[in-house]
Design an enzyme around this catalytic site. Structure first.
Site, PDB file in Angstrom:
ATOM      1  N   THR A 187       0.852  -1.199   0.000  1.00  0.00           N
ATOM      2  CA  THR A 187       0.000   0.000   0.000  1.00  0.00           C
ATOM      3  C   THR A 187       0.881   1.240   0.000  1.00  0.00           C
ATOM      4  O   THR A 187       2.036   1.184   0.393  1.00  0.00           O
ATOM      5  CB  THR A 187      -0.895   0.031   1.256  1.00  0.00           C
ATOM      6  N   GLU A 332      -5.805  -3.311  -1.720  1.00  0.00           N
ATOM      7  CA  GLU A 332      -6.366  -4.482  -1.031  1.00  0.00           C
ATOM      8  C   GLU A 332      -7.480  -5.169  -1.821  1.00  0.00           C
ATOM      9  O   GLU A 332      -7.989  -6.212  -1.397  1.00  0.00           O
ATOM     10  CB  GLU A 332      -6.921  -4.053   0.341  1.00  0.00           C
ATOM     11  N   LYS A 439     -13.758  17.740   9.803  1.00  0.00           N
ATOM     12  CA  LYS A 439     -14.753  17.746  10.883  1.00  0.00           C
ATOM     13  C   LYS A 439     -14.901  19.176  11.376  1.00  0.00           C
ATOM     14  O   LYS A 439     -14.033  19.680  12.065  1.00  0.00           O
ATOM     15  CB  LYS A 439     -14.313  16.816  12.014  1.00  0.00           C
ATOM     16  N   TRP A 444     -19.520  16.874   9.128  1.00  0.00           N
ATOM     17  CA  TRP A 444     -18.476  16.483   8.193  1.00  0.00           C
ATOM     18  C   TRP A 444     -18.580  17.260   6.880  1.00  0.00           C
ATOM     19  O   TRP A 444     -19.663  17.411   6.316  1.00  0.00           O
ATOM     20  CB  TRP A 444     -18.611  14.996   7.845  1.00  0.00           C
TER      21      TRP A 444
END
Ligand code: AMP
Length: 540
Positions: A187, A332, A439, A444
């Site tokens: 990753t 993934e 935030k 959000w």
């Protein structure tokens, strides 16, 4: 009692993909732009023969099934041969991102226990930096002939052509367990050390088959496919495998990924389908616009890796008549897990509505299941409104990271770290990364949506939004812009433009004009770098 099916359990193997391509589409072309600029052209059959020579050569070096072979290379034909020769022989192809810091590169080479590393000659300076840190690597092999081998002090370098030349194009591919490791990719590792995802032969074969489906990328022997997505980024979304399954001509762009070079290759090789990240497509469209060019053969592009701005989708669709397939996936997930695609009825909707739909990341492909959960892990409704962490499971989703001690899954699902909504008809929309969402005052703000809105402004070439610590609101958005014209300085004009598109409390507290944004090897804006640089701006 259930009766068992009476079918053969033949394994799904990378070598079977190669044999299929070579036997059914032996004369199909692989065109490759080399690191030094020349064009190399040969057939699937030639490629398969050389992959077998490589498999023999690796055996002669003492490598065995299960051993790991690294690559630090562009998309080119020798890299393609390695994909097949290494995995086909039962070894693991570990593709490395050359834009990693040398220490991180050395970390992944050591963690994967690479016994040999195949590299492009242009990465000689990188080899010089990492070789002293990688004592397990016994063979450094330059993907070139003798004349292009660089000299790196203290490193004994073999060249690929001399290495494979003595060996026959005959190799008995082992009948491996389809669940054995075929490829390994780490990753991006924006925080902490990169984590390795070991793809099985089965995962690759299923994912590559899925990529060919009409609703996914629709790859057949009528297509000419240009994977701009690097072969070190999630196996180039499995396109090097899918093209051999489908018999599609494969065009590999080498290191030159600027708009002019890509356009030239698309036209000269009559490319019909390409795939890459949005930043690549921005460069390509800019080149077309500046030079008033059009595509002759290009009809479809697969895009993912980060959110494709609506404004760019509109350009591809309306101006250049190219269909955009916007997909979502991650290291993934082996390759594409969801893709936006329109039904026959939806194709007749007004342009703006269609672009809105394609800007979402679409429906999961067969084999992949999605759900969204709240912070306590409770499933949230598929109402297109509720947003939560996206969880994924399926036949080609990681179960555990390579050599990891902790479990990657939660109740059998992989937590993606992405925040998404899912509509009643299954369309998924990425709202943000959990670490990028802003935030503000307990609510959000989606950085992706703000970037998307800013990207539609005529003076904006590229936009990034980050959350900045704020004494009153916890975090507030900061907008960073790369302008099309350097004399454009009107921040108010930009903010007024955004006010027409997003809620008032989403409007960034400031706009900063920058010459460029830091983009990593897989085409993503490196927001952690931006946060480090601008993080204190609103608390001063
Ligand atoms: P990587 O493993 O480096 O490919 O990164 C995977 C991440 O890229 C995902 O978890 C998403 O955050 C992001 N990503 C991939 N495709 C998209 C997309 N179409 N829209 C928005 N984000 C995406």
């Amino acid at each position: 009692m259930q009766s068992l099916g009476k079918m053969m359990a033949r394994p799904l193997l990378v070598s079977a993909i190669l044999e299929h391509g070579a036997n059914q589409f032996g004369m199909q072309q692989v065109v490759s732009r080399e690191t030094h600029g020349s064009i190399h052209n040969y057939t699937f059959r030639d490629m398969a023969n050389r992959a077998k020579q490589l498999a023999n050569a690796l055996h002669s070096l003492g490598l065995k099934p299960g051993n790991v072979v690294g690559s630090i290379a562009w998309n080119n034909y020798r890299h393609l041969e390695s994909y097949y020769g290494v995995s086909g022989a039962g070894m693991v192809m570990h593709t490395c991102n050359p834009r990693l810091h040398p220490n991180q590169l050395a970390f992944i080479i050591n963690h994967a226990e690479d016994e040999a590393v195949l590299f492009d000659s242009s990465f000689a300076p990188l080899i010089k930096a990492v070789a002293p840190l990688c004592s397990l690597v016994k063979h450094w092999i330059c993907l070139s002939d003798k004349t292009h081998v660089p000299t790196v002090e203290g490193v004994d370098i073999k060249n690929y052509e001399d290495l494979i030349a003595p060996f026959p194009a005959l190799f008995d591919w082992p009948d491996l367990d389809e669940n054995s490791g075929a490829a390994l990719c780490y990753t991006s590792g924006t925080t902490g050390n990169p984590k390795g995802v070991m793809y099985s032969h089965r995962a690759i074969a299923l994912s590559a088959l899925s990529a060919c489906l009409p609703n996914v990328l629709n790859i057949s022997s009528q297509e000419t496919v240009l994977p701009v997505v690097p072969m070190f980024h999630i196996n180039a979304w499995c396109l090097p495998y899918a093209c051999l399954i489908a018999g599609a001509k494969l065009v590999l762009p080498g290191p030159r990924l600027d708009g002019a070079s890509l356009y030239e290759l698309m036209e000269s090789e009559k490319v019909t389908l390409s795939a890459g990240v949005p930043t690549i497509w921005m460069g390509l469209i800019e080149h077309l616009e500046k030079n008033q060019l059009a595509f002759t053969t290009m009809r479809r592009t697969g895009v993912g890796g980060s959110a494709m701005p609506k404004a760019l989708i509109a350009k591809f669709n309306d101006v250049y008549k190219v269909d955009v397939r916007h997909g979502w996936g991650m290291t993934e997930t082996t390759a594409v897990a969801t893709i936006s695609n329109l039904s026959a009825d939806e194709m007749h909707l007004p342009n703006a509505v269609r672009h809105d739909m394609v800007a979402k990341q679409g429906k999961s492909v067969f084999g992949i299941e999605l759900k969204i959960v709240d912070e306590d892990g409770n499933s949230l409704p598929r109402d297109g409104q509720s947003q939560g962490e996206l969880m994924v499971r399926g036949q080609w989703i990681v179960e555990n990271y390579h050599k990891a001690e902790t479990q990657a899954l939660v109740d059998g699902w992989f937590p993606t770290g992405d925040i998404a909504t899912i509509s009643p008809d299954g369309v998924m929309q990425i709202r943000d990364r959990t670490k990028d969402v802003i935030k503000s005052g307990g609510e959000w703000i989606s950085s992706i949506e703000l970037e998307n809105a800013a990207a539609a402004h005529p003076q904006v070439a590229m936009a990034a939004v980050i959350g900045i610590k704020h004494p009153k609101w916890d975090e507030r958005p900061l907008l960073l812009i790369v302008r099309k014209q350097p004399d454009f300085t009107d921040k108010q004009d930009l903010l007024a433009f955004l006010e027409q598109r997003v809620a008032k409390w989403w409007i960034p507290d400031d706009v900063i004009f920058v010459d460029s944004l830091p983009v990593g090897g897989t085409g993503k804006v490196q927001k952690n770098e931006l946060r480090l640089k601008y993080g204190g701006l609103f608390s001063a």
